[in-house]
Design an enzyme around this catalytic site. Sequence first.
Site, PDB file in Angstrom:
ATOM      1  N   CYS A  12      -1.686  -6.258   7.337  1.00  0.00           N
ATOM      2  CA  CYS A  12      -1.331  -5.115   6.482  1.00  0.00           C
ATOM      3  C   CYS A  12      -1.237  -5.529   5.013  1.00  0.00           C
ATOM      4  CB  CYS A  12      -0.004  -4.553   6.982  1.00  0.00           C
ATOM      5  SG  CYS A  12       0.773  -3.345   5.902  1.00  0.00           S
ATOM      6  N   CYS A  15       1.922  -4.494   3.172  1.00  0.00           N
ATOM      7  CA  CYS A  15       3.048  -5.327   3.622  1.00  0.00           C
ATOM      8  C   CYS A  15       3.086  -6.625   2.805  1.00  0.00           C
ATOM      9  CB  CYS A  15       2.932  -5.657   5.106  1.00  0.00           C
ATOM     10  SG  CYS A  15       2.929  -4.204   6.177  1.00  0.00           S
TER      11      CYS A  15
END
Length: 85
Positions: A12, A15
């Site tokens: 991600c 993230c």
Amino acid sequence: MVKLLDFWAEWCAPCKVMTPVLEELKKELGDKVEIEEINVDENQAKASEHGVMSIPTYIVLKDNKEVGRKIGVTAKQELLKLLQS
């Protein structure tokens, strides 16, 4: 005790953008807030339990009850505000 649940995954990109922000929060808040990092690929049950549909998702728990939630890249100040509410 206040706890911040950080739902993330290795793949991600948003993230990864949030990693330095969370590191700063850990340093600033120390023992005042417990930050639990939850890899959704390794812990799908916990993500499902909290209704996490996209990542990153940040959930604030106070006395094990959800009191706030933010989804996506979030400014450090926004997370601090969420933790203090």
